[in-house]
Design an enzyme around this catalytic site. Sequence first.
Site, PDB file in Angstrom:
ATOM      1  N   ARG A  18       8.113   4.410   7.456  1.00 46.56           N
ATOM      2  CA  ARG A  18       7.236   3.407   6.831  1.00 46.56           C
ATOM      3  C   ARG A  18       8.056   2.183   6.403  1.00 46.56           C
ATOM      4  NH1 ARG A  18       3.656   5.296   2.097  1.00 46.56           N
ATOM      5  NH2 ARG A  18       2.644   3.300   2.468  1.00 46.56           N
ATOM      6  N   ASN A  69       0.505  -2.224  -3.021  1.00 47.92           N
ATOM      7  CA  ASN A  69       1.247  -2.117  -1.765  1.00 47.92           C
ATOM      8  C   ASN A  69       2.735  -1.923  -2.041  1.00 47.92           C
ATOM      9  OD1 ASN A  69      -1.199  -2.558  -0.564  1.00 47.92           O
ATOM     10  ND2 ASN A  69      -0.848  -4.746  -0.233  1.00 47.92           N
ATOM     11  N   HIS A 114       2.732   0.818  -7.523  1.00 50.61           N
ATOM     12  CA  HIS A 114       2.977   2.076  -6.798  1.00 50.61           C
ATOM     13  C   HIS A 114       4.373   2.134  -6.197  1.00 50.61           C
ATOM     14  CE1 HIS A 114      -1.630   2.808  -6.235  1.00 50.61           C
ATOM     15  NE2 HIS A 114      -1.198   3.093  -7.445  1.00 50.61           N
ATOM     16  N   THR A 132      -8.545  -3.778  -1.363  1.00 52.73           N
ATOM     17  CA  THR A 132      -8.417  -2.465  -1.988  1.00 52.73           C
ATOM     18  C   THR A 132      -9.799  -1.865  -2.176  1.00 52.73           C
ATOM     19  OG1 THR A 132      -7.718  -1.222  -3.946  1.00 52.73           O
ATOM     20  CG2 THR A 132      -8.270  -3.544  -4.293  1.00 52.73           C
TER      21      THR A 132
HETATM   22  N1  APR Z   1      -9.135  -7.714   4.990  1.00 51.93           N
HETATM   23  C1  APR Z   1      -9.632  -7.389   3.766  1.00 51.93           C
HETATM   24  N2  APR Z   1      -9.839  -6.113   3.365  1.00 51.93           N
HETATM   25  C2  APR Z   1      -9.515  -5.143   4.249  1.00 51.93           C
HETATM   26  C3  APR Z   1      -8.986  -5.397   5.528  1.00 51.93           C
HETATM   27  C4  APR Z   1      -8.800  -6.755   5.894  1.00 51.93           C
HETATM   28  N3  APR Z   1      -8.302  -7.103   7.086  1.00 51.93           N
HETATM   29  N4  APR Z   1      -8.774  -4.199   6.157  1.00 51.93           N
HETATM   30  C5  APR Z   1      -9.162  -3.239   5.296  1.00 51.93           C
HETATM   31  N5  APR Z   1      -9.614  -3.798   4.158  1.00 51.93           N
HETATM   32  C6  APR Z   1     -10.122  -3.138   2.948  1.00 51.93           C
HETATM   33  C7  APR Z   1     -11.012  -1.959   3.201  1.00 51.93           C
HETATM   34  O1  APR Z   1     -12.367  -2.408   3.280  1.00 51.93           O
HETATM   35  C8  APR Z   1     -10.778  -1.106   1.957  1.00 51.93           C
HETATM   36  O2  APR Z   1     -11.657  -1.493   0.921  1.00 51.93           O
HETATM   37  O3  APR Z   1      -8.986  -2.651   2.262  1.00 51.93           O
HETATM   38  C9  APR Z   1      -9.353  -1.491   1.538  1.00 51.93           C
HETATM   39  C10 APR Z   1      -8.333  -0.412   1.839  1.00 51.93           C
HETATM   40  O4  APR Z   1      -8.624   0.653   0.981  1.00 51.93           O
HETATM   41  P1  APR Z   1      -7.625   1.903   0.953  1.00 51.93           P
HETATM   42  O5  APR Z   1      -7.297   2.311   2.354  1.00 51.93           O
HETATM   43  O6  APR Z   1      -8.217   2.898   0.009  1.00 51.93           O
HETATM   44  O7  APR Z   1      -6.272   1.318   0.389  1.00 51.93           O
HETATM   45  P2  APR Z   1      -5.947   1.025  -1.122  1.00 51.93           P
HETATM   46  O8  APR Z   1      -7.165   0.677  -1.925  1.00 51.93           O
HETATM   47  O9  APR Z   1      -4.830   0.060  -1.167  1.00 51.93           O
HETATM   48  O10 APR Z   1      -5.391   2.453  -1.600  1.00 51.93           O
HETATM   49  C11 APR Z   1      -4.873   2.509  -2.910  1.00 51.93           C
HETATM   50  O11 APR Z   1      -3.863   4.662  -2.379  1.00 51.93           O
HETATM   51  O12 APR Z   1      -2.571   5.507  -0.650  1.00 51.93           O
HETATM   52  C12 APR Z   1      -2.586   5.188  -1.977  1.00 51.93           C
HETATM   53  O13 APR Z   1      -0.852   4.266  -3.196  1.00 51.93           O
HETATM   54  C13 APR Z   1      -1.610   4.111  -2.061  1.00 51.93           C
HETATM   55  O14 APR Z   1      -1.798   1.879  -2.808  1.00 51.93           O
HETATM   56  C14 APR Z   1      -2.473   2.881  -2.122  1.00 51.93           C
HETATM   57  C15 APR Z   1      -3.648   3.371  -2.922  1.00 51.93           C
END
Ligand code: APR
Length: 233
Positions: free
Chosen positions: A62, A93, A110, A177
């Site tokens: 990663r 991130n 994180h 997110t």
């Molecule tokens: N532009 C905007 N939003 C996007 C895009 C994009 N190109 N691609 C995906 N998304 C959005 C999705 O709609 C979703 O709401 O990003 C979000 C990703 O959500 P998750 O996969 O749950 O990621 P995240 O919220 O960062 O997860 C939180 O979980 O894995 C752990 O610690 C890790 O920081 C991470 C935490």
Amino acid sequence: MKPEVQSRKIVVLSGSGLSAESGLPTFRDAQGLWKNHAWQDLASPEGWSRNPELVLEFYNERRQRAWEAQPNEAHRAIAELESDFDVVVVTQNVDALHERAGSTQVLHVHGELAYARSTSATPQRYKIDDAPIALGQLADDGTQLRPDIVWFGEQTQHMEEARWHVATAAKVLVVGTSLTVQPAASLVSAARGRAEKLLVSLDMERIPYGFRYLQGPATQHVPAIVERWRNAP
Ligand code: APR
């Protein structure tokens, strides 16, 4: 007594969706799997004690991918905000794309792939950029080095400071997110009623109270938001 809102302060709360357009898969897109191992088995103290070598391999891969990725238009637009506002980025991130785009106040709640830390009681941090960590590679205090990442079940970092920044921001931009991982997601509740609150993502299970939802890619919405904020009187 609530802290004073600062008129030129902006907080950006980002998640893996912001780095998606830089080629780094979101947590959910990866379906939480790597070489058929569940992330919880890799990103957890239990996974580490069970098979440290596998965990090191997971993060080495990663770290390399994050290092090879480039900041995208949305990262750059967020960095450009700093010329007119006091901007604090609170990110879930673990890549360094905000910093490489030019953001100077970034809180990683994180952890960060570009750092290793000792496994002693008072961890020492070492900046390793894209270098791998090997089993048997020790910190100055003689303990095994581990990724400087907050694993499931570990204490999320900088939360008090992050909550204070959100509570004193005149504008809050949440981008990329799903707001499903606590306690990071709870930060949105510190946003003030009078603050401008925007949320950018592709899909949302729930839109936090008071936030205006802009559905679509970060590289489409974030530069336009930044343009409007920078040109507003
Ligand atoms: N532009 C905007 N939003 C996007 C895009 C994009 N190109 N691609 C995906 N998304 C959005 C999705 O709609 C979703 O709401 O990003 C979000 C990703 O959500 P998750 O996969 O749950 O990621 P995240 O919220 O960062 O997860 C939180 O979980 O894995 C752990 O610690 C890790 O920081 C991470 C935490």
